[in-house]
Structure formats: C-alpha cells, structure tokens
Design an enzyme around this catalytic site. Sequence first.
Site, PDB file in Angstrom:
ATOM      1  N   SER A 107      22.532  -0.481  -3.633  1.00 54.89           N
ATOM      2  CA  SER A 107      22.405   0.570  -3.155  1.00 54.89           C
ATOM      3  C   SER A 107      22.556   0.827  -1.528  1.00 54.89           C
ATOM      4  O   SER A 107      22.493  -0.165  -0.942  1.00 54.89           O
ATOM      5  CB  SER A 107      21.134   1.116  -3.262  1.00 54.89           C
ATOM      6  OG  SER A 107      20.845   2.476  -2.865  1.00 54.89           O
ATOM      7  N   TYR A 130      26.577   6.399  -1.279  1.00 54.93           N
ATOM      8  CA  TYR A 130      26.079   7.880  -0.947  1.00 54.93           C
ATOM      9  C   TYR A 130      27.113   8.639  -0.088  1.00 54.93           C
ATOM     10  O   TYR A 130      27.390   7.596   1.020  1.00 54.93           O
ATOM     11  CB  TYR A 130      24.762   8.134  -0.588  1.00 54.93           C
ATOM     12  CG  TYR A 130      23.732   7.619  -1.661  1.00 54.93           C
ATOM     13  CD1 TYR A 130      23.522   8.488  -2.931  1.00 54.93           C
ATOM     14  CD2 TYR A 130      22.588   6.830  -1.611  1.00 54.93           C
ATOM     15  CE1 TYR A 130      22.665   8.394  -3.662  1.00 54.93           C
ATOM     16  CE2 TYR A 130      21.705   6.562  -2.217  1.00 54.93           C
ATOM     17  CZ  TYR A 130      21.543   7.373  -3.629  1.00 54.93           C
ATOM     18  OH  TYR A 130      20.777   7.192  -4.554  1.00 54.93           O
ATOM     19  N   THR A 156      27.831   7.918  -6.386  1.00 53.47           N
ATOM     20  CA  THR A 156      26.566   8.658  -6.835  1.00 53.47           C
ATOM     21  C   THR A 156      26.877  10.137  -6.409  1.00 53.47           C
ATOM     22  O   THR A 156      27.205  10.500  -5.513  1.00 53.47           O
ATOM     23  CB  THR A 156      25.469   8.327  -6.359  1.00 53.47           C
ATOM     24  OG1 THR A 156      24.925   6.922  -6.868  1.00 53.47           O
ATOM     25  CG2 THR A 156      24.220   9.315  -6.927  1.00 53.47           C
ATOM     26  N   LYS A 252      28.769   8.121 -10.983  1.00 56.45           N
ATOM     27  CA  LYS A 252      27.454   8.190 -11.289  1.00 56.45           C
ATOM     28  C   LYS A 252      26.870   9.596 -11.168  1.00 56.45           C
ATOM     29  O   LYS A 252      26.775   9.904 -10.183  1.00 56.45           O
ATOM     30  CB  LYS A 252      26.474   6.976 -10.736  1.00 56.45           C
ATOM     31  CG  LYS A 252      25.128   6.927 -11.121  1.00 56.45           C
ATOM     32  CD  LYS A 252      24.533   5.769 -10.659  1.00 56.45           C
ATOM     33  CE  LYS A 252      22.993   5.498 -11.174  1.00 56.45           C
ATOM     34  NZ  LYS A 252      22.098   6.632 -10.441  1.00 56.45           N
ATOM     35  N   HIS A 276      19.690  10.340 -12.670  1.00 53.35           N
ATOM     36  CA  HIS A 276      19.127   9.674 -11.324  1.00 53.35           C
ATOM     37  C   HIS A 276      17.528   9.242 -11.901  1.00 53.35           C
ATOM     38  O   HIS A 276      16.775   9.343 -11.040  1.00 53.35           O
ATOM     39  CB  HIS A 276      18.879  10.558 -10.243  1.00 53.35           C
ATOM     40  CG  HIS A 276      19.120  10.019  -8.791  1.00 53.35           C
ATOM     41  ND1 HIS A 276      20.285   9.762  -8.448  1.00 53.35           N
ATOM     42  CD2 HIS A 276      18.336   9.069  -8.361  1.00 53.35           C
ATOM     43  CE1 HIS A 276      20.132   9.075  -7.402  1.00 53.35           C
ATOM     44  NE2 HIS A 276      18.860   8.655  -7.072  1.00 53.35           N
TER      45      HIS A 276
END
Length: 379
Positions: A107, A130, A156, A252, A276
């Site tokens: 992440s 992100y 994402t 995603k 999520h």
Amino acid sequence: MGKPLEIKDIKALAKRRVPKMFFDYADSGAWTESTYRANEDDFARIKLRQRVLVDMTNRSLATTMIGQPVSMPVALSPTGLTGMQHADGEMLAAQAAEEFGVPFTLSTMSICSIEDVASVTTKPFWFQLYVMQDRDFVLNLIDRAKAAKCSALVLTLDLQILGQRHKDIRNGLSAPPRFTPRHIWQMATRPGWCMKMLGTKRRTFRNIVGHAKSVTDLSSLSVWTSEQFDPRLSWSDVEWIKERWGGPLILKGILDPEDAQMAVSTGADAIIVSNHGGRQLDGAMSSIGMLPRIVDAVGHKIEVHMDGGIRSGQDVLKAVALGARGTYIGRPFLYGLGAGGKQGVTDVLEIIRKEMDVTMALCGRRNIQDIDKSILLRD
C-alpha cells in the site's frame, strides 16, 4: 492454543497480541459497518454442489493473475498500517507471499517503504497507488515502484474522500501512536508487540516521510494525509498514470457495471470488484454480491478480480466459480501478522489453500481453472 485450524483462530490470537487501536483498524468498517458484515455474510448464502465417485487425484490450484503465475488465485491486498500489526509487517508478509507463490501488494500508506520491501524480496511484488493532490509525489511513487521492479500497479479508485470509521476516531489512531495514558496502557498490555516495535526503525509511513514536501514529523504527516486525497480524481487521470507506469495496471474499487465498462475503456489489464472492505460507502452491496453482475457486463473484455469478505478457501472457490480470475485477502493476512508475524501469514495462506483444495475435490473437480458456476447450487 494449538495449531490454528481456521482464520477465526488466528483472528482471536491477533486480538490478544496487537494493541486495541491497531487491531480495531484492521477489524472495522465505515459507520454502521453493514457493508463490512455483508461482505462476509453474503458468502454464506452461496451453496456448493457435493459430487461423489469422481477421480480426485492430481489436483492443482495453480493459475495466473494478469498473466503472472500464482500457486493459487489469491493475492495479499494492499492494506494501510500493516507494519503496526507487527514490526516490519509489510516486509514479513511480502516474504511469506513470495515463498508461497502468491502476489503481495504494498500500500501507498504502508509503514515499510517500497525500498524496504524490495530489500528483503527476490521476486517482483505489486504496488498500490493512491492519487494525491501533490502530483510530483505521485509521479515519484510510480517511479520508485518501477525502480523496485514491481510487476503490477494497483490503482485504487474509491478513496477520493475518506469514509468515517468510528473506531479509529474513538481510538485516536496514528502511526506512530501518540503517547497518551490510554495509548500507553494499550501498548503496555501487549509487551511482545512492544519489544518487536522497539527493535525496528519502521514506525511511520515511510513511503511518505522524507518524500512528500514538508512532512517531517507526526503532526505534519497527519495534516498532509488528511488533505492530500484528491476528490477531483477522474477517469481521465488513469491515462497519464498508465502512461507513466508503462506496465500491467489493475483498477481497484469497481462496484458497478457502468464503472466496469468505463474501466475497460482505459485499457487496464484487470479490475478488482471491491468496496474497500466496507470501509468507504456503508450501505453499499457486498463485493461477492456484485461480482456476477460485473462479470456478466465485462468479463469477456477484461480480467475480473474480487476483494472483500474472504475468510476461507471456500470463499475463494465461490468467487472463482462466479467468474473471478483472482481474489485478494486483507484482514486474514493482517490477523496472521498480528498473531505470529511471517509464520502467521504463512499459516493463513496454508489454511486457505487446504480449504480450497479439499472443497474443490468434494465438488468433483481437480483443477482450479475448470471451476465455474456448475459447482454451485442454484436457487
């Protein structure tokens, strides 16, 4: 406790070993948590067909996800603060995944950095991005992932603004934790966790600190994080991200057939049906509930993966039967880290592998690539 037999056993052990604020972070959803619960509960409504007197020898769970070989159709989801479940958590989870032959996805909001994970692995891992308002930081993240030879970028889409998770607010969650009397008590009652955390320098968001402008301490990091998720993110942004990345791209956060069609038009390699983990829009459909509709809409055009609510190998098999080419586990591997570090993650993967293998056999199939809706009972 003896050797854990199911994910529930590992979860119980993690709850005893991880400070409450970090365990709650892994084990919570937005607002009423109705979608978080639905992600798990809706799997139980799907029933399997038992078949007998068929050859069950020489079974195989091996397949591919975005063309990359995997020992079973399971990847480790990108999860924030993974390194607060156990010291150096992302590094340990990545090693466990590599040894097991499944993808690990790091992440953006990890405790261990891209470079940290690359330093302890020998095969490419995946990186989740992100999109922040600081575009220079985003471009730098992409370039760092390329330099680390990550073999897929997971973009994402469903965190343009943060859903509210009541437990995190009530716990005063931060990384590293603040030293209030309540937080000190939580950590003091978990001495094993504390000793391991004292033995590492990785206790904050290392993909951000030292890389983002003006982020030098906990307070500046907190302000930066709360302000940086970009509410203006749109489909047009996928194009420049895809071009800068230049490799396999997975989108995603798809939970609607119309969005799935839009995702196909971007030229991405795969989509992940995901809400999520129930941590964003409370009241949304479960991921497994939406999977068949999205597969019907775009499954012939793009590889469809699924994330959310998987707590067993049977859940994985049900998702594959409904059209998912791959699945992702988040909370189960976090429980594994909290319960036993790298070995805990391996235990989780082994439990899922065994449950999937035995269930596949009892459904009369020998190869995961032959699994389809015919193993399910229809209403």
